[in-house]
Write a protein that holds these residues in place. Structure first.
Motif, PDB file in Angstrom:
ATOM      1  N   GLU A 126       0.819  -1.210   0.000  1.00 19.60           N
ATOM      2  CA  GLU A 126       0.000   0.000   0.000  1.00 19.60           C
ATOM      3  C   GLU A 126       0.856   1.264   0.000  1.00 19.60           C
ATOM      4  N   ASP A 127       2.037   1.189   0.642  1.00 20.76           N
ATOM      5  CA  ASP A 127       2.915   2.352   0.719  1.00 20.76           C
ATOM      6  C   ASP A 127       3.406   2.795  -0.657  1.00 20.76           C
ATOM      7  N   LEU A 128       3.454   1.876  -1.603  1.00 21.23           N
ATOM      8  CA  LEU A 128       4.001   2.208  -2.913  1.00 21.23           C
ATOM      9  C   LEU A 128       2.969   2.180  -4.028  1.00 21.23           C
ATOM     10  N   THR A 129       1.697   2.052  -3.675  1.00 22.48           N
ATOM     11  CA  THR A 129       0.664   2.042  -4.712  1.00 22.48           C
ATOM     12  C   THR A 129      -0.407   3.092  -4.487  1.00 22.48           C
ATOM     13  N   ARG A 130      -0.517   3.649  -3.303  1.00 20.46           N
ATOM     14  CA  ARG A 130      -1.461   4.735  -3.045  1.00 20.46           C
ATOM     15  C   ARG A 130      -0.696   6.043  -3.047  1.00 20.46           C
ATOM     16  N   ARG A 131      -1.258   7.045  -3.704  1.00 18.73           N
ATOM     17  CA  ARG A 131      -0.521   8.266  -3.996  1.00 18.73           C
ATOM     18  C   ARG A 131       0.045   8.941  -2.745  1.00 18.73           C
ATOM     19  N   THR A 132      -0.752   9.063  -1.679  1.00 12.59           N
ATOM     20  CA  THR A 132      -0.280   9.768  -0.481  1.00 12.59           C
ATOM     21  C   THR A 132       0.879   9.036   0.168  1.00 12.59           C
ATOM     22  N   ILE A 280       4.456   4.639 -10.983  1.00  6.98           N
ATOM     23  CA  ILE A 280       4.642   3.416 -10.223  1.00  6.98           C
ATOM     24  C   ILE A 280       3.325   2.662 -10.056  1.00  6.98           C
ATOM     25  N   ARG A 281       2.212   3.388 -10.080  1.00  7.44           N
ATOM     26  CA  ARG A 281       0.907   2.752  -9.965  1.00  7.44           C
ATOM     27  C   ARG A 281       0.660   1.802 -11.139  1.00  7.44           C
ATOM     28  N   LEU A 282       1.158   2.168 -12.324  1.00  9.18           N
ATOM     29  CA  LEU A 282       0.993   1.315 -13.489  1.00  9.18           C
ATOM     30  C   LEU A 282       1.903   0.090 -13.399  1.00  9.18           C
ATOM     31  N   LEU A 283       3.094   0.275 -12.826  1.00 11.92           N
ATOM     32  CA  LEU A 283       3.972  -0.866 -12.597  1.00 11.92           C
ATOM     33  C   LEU A 283       3.278  -1.879 -11.700  1.00 11.92           C
TER      34      LEU A 283
END
Length: 384
Positions: A126-132, A280-283
């Motif tokens: 979640e730390d690397l997929t949610r924008r905040t 990174i969300r697309l990755l």
């Protein structure tokens, strides 16, 4: 830390291939449990010290190093009286909780002998997929590097669940490399390279992989004999391919080759760039997200998404399967049932059947203006 960093592989005056490792200003290094574990179990002081000596030498030459280290669970086995890595999540979390502090204490002492301060950074998916959370993780790592600290990253095993785990630290390293815009990533294990078959059966080292086409026909092994890791060569190849496809070249080799790898020597298997940096969300969406359903599209919708990079509208959907909610990841498949993209859907599964094959204007007139939005917006869609 410099704000004018450029990707050395895109700089016409910089070396290509392994040579860029010798000139790289920021490198993510991942080491697996198998490379840190002693024969009797637990963390090997000698193996850890050998690795730290190599990384510290490069760090003290001015290169920023981010170390992604497995080993917390392995370090916690002996204190808990466990002979092997436990299979149940609760005991894994307990071992990680005990072992993480022991592992960091050893890293702190070893790097401290070279005058280097380290920090612990524990992350979840979640730390690397949610924008905040992503922005916070980025700022924290950038600030640590600016202060001269060497961050040591691990998955937050103590709180992670099977549903949100990265699965292993190889893929976590690929996400971190993308997050910090690293010049390169090195994956270290107990195997010195990718081979075209089992090394014990006379297989040949693969020196270079330029894209997915170079991986066809390769027989890949799994978790090492030590039984303490979660990865294996398959996840290293996947992680290196993910990184190279999203803008970060990668090297897969052994911990014993760490010094030679950092010097740009011909060791291991080099994964050269075959894609550019994307969000990174697309990755995550392409390679790591769990999909909760499938949308089957007609040929026109498939072409619109593949060739013209359009959003998915209700008119192009032929069938819906799965149980998903708005915001979940779903597969997009052609009429032959072949998935070709992942996307974040804007409607619940229960809402879509009445929308299939219909124009958004007609839906808005009948159901309300909220039905004007795309089923999957192009910004939330990635081709596989």
């Amino acid at each position: 830390m410099r704000s004018d960093r450029v990707d050395p592989q895109l700089d016409s005056g910089a070396p290509l291939g392994r040579g860029l490792l010798a000139a790289a200003s920021r490198i993510v290094v991942k080491v697996g449990s198998s490379s840190l574990t002693s024969v009797s179990g637990g963390i090997s002081e000698q193996a850890l010290t050998n690795l730290v000596d190599v990384l510290a030498a490069r760090r003290n030459q001015g290169t920023e190093i981010i170390l992604v280290s497995s080993g917390a669970i392995a370090a916690g086995l002996a204190p808990l009286g466990l002979g092997r890595r436990p299979k149940d999540l609760a005991t894994q979390q307990s071992a990680a909780s005990v072992g993480q502090s022991l592992l960091m204490a050893r890293y702190g002492a070893a790097f401290g002998a070279h005058g280097i301060t380290v920090s612990q950074v524990l992350l979840t998916a979640e730390d690397l997929t949610r924008r905040t959370q992503y922005a916070n993780a980025y700022r924290a790592l950038e600030r640590l590097l600016h202060l001269g600290v060497l961050p040591i990253v691990n998955e937050n095993d103590t709180v992670a669940t099977h549903e949100i785990r990265f699965g292993d630290n190889d893929r976590l390293a690929a996400l971190v490399a993308h997050l910090v815009k690293a010049d390169a990533m090195i994956l270290l294990s107990d195997v010195d390279a990718v081979y075209d078959g089992p090394p014990a059966q006379g297989a040949q080292r693969i020196e270079h992989i330029g894209g997915p086409q170079d991986l066809s026909g390769i027989r890949i092994g799994s978790t090492g004999a030590a039984g303490v890791g979660t990865g294996g060569m398959a996840t290293k190849i996947q992680a290196a391919s993910i990184a190279a496809g999203f803008g970060t070249p990668a090297l897969v080799t052994s911990a014993a080759n760490a010094a030679a790898a950092l010097a740009g020597h011909d060791v291991g298997t080099w994964f050269s760039l075959h894609g550019e940096r994307r969000p990174i969300r697309l990755l995550w969406l392409a390679h790591l997200a769990s999909t909760h359903g499938r949308l089957t599209l007609d040929d026109g919708a498939v072409r619109a998404i593949r060739e013209r990079h359009k959003s998915l509208l209700p008119a192009g959907i032929k069938a819906v399967s799965g149980n998903f909610e708005a915001g979940d990841a779903v597969e997009l498949a052609d009429l032959g049932g072949r998935p070709f993209a992942h996307g974040l859907v804007n409607y619940d599964a229960a809402e879509l059947p009445v929308m299939l094959g219909r124009k958004t204007k007609d839906l808005a007139d009948e159901l309300g203006r909220e039905y004007v939005r795309a089923v999957v917006h192009v910004d939330d869609l990635v081709l596989l």
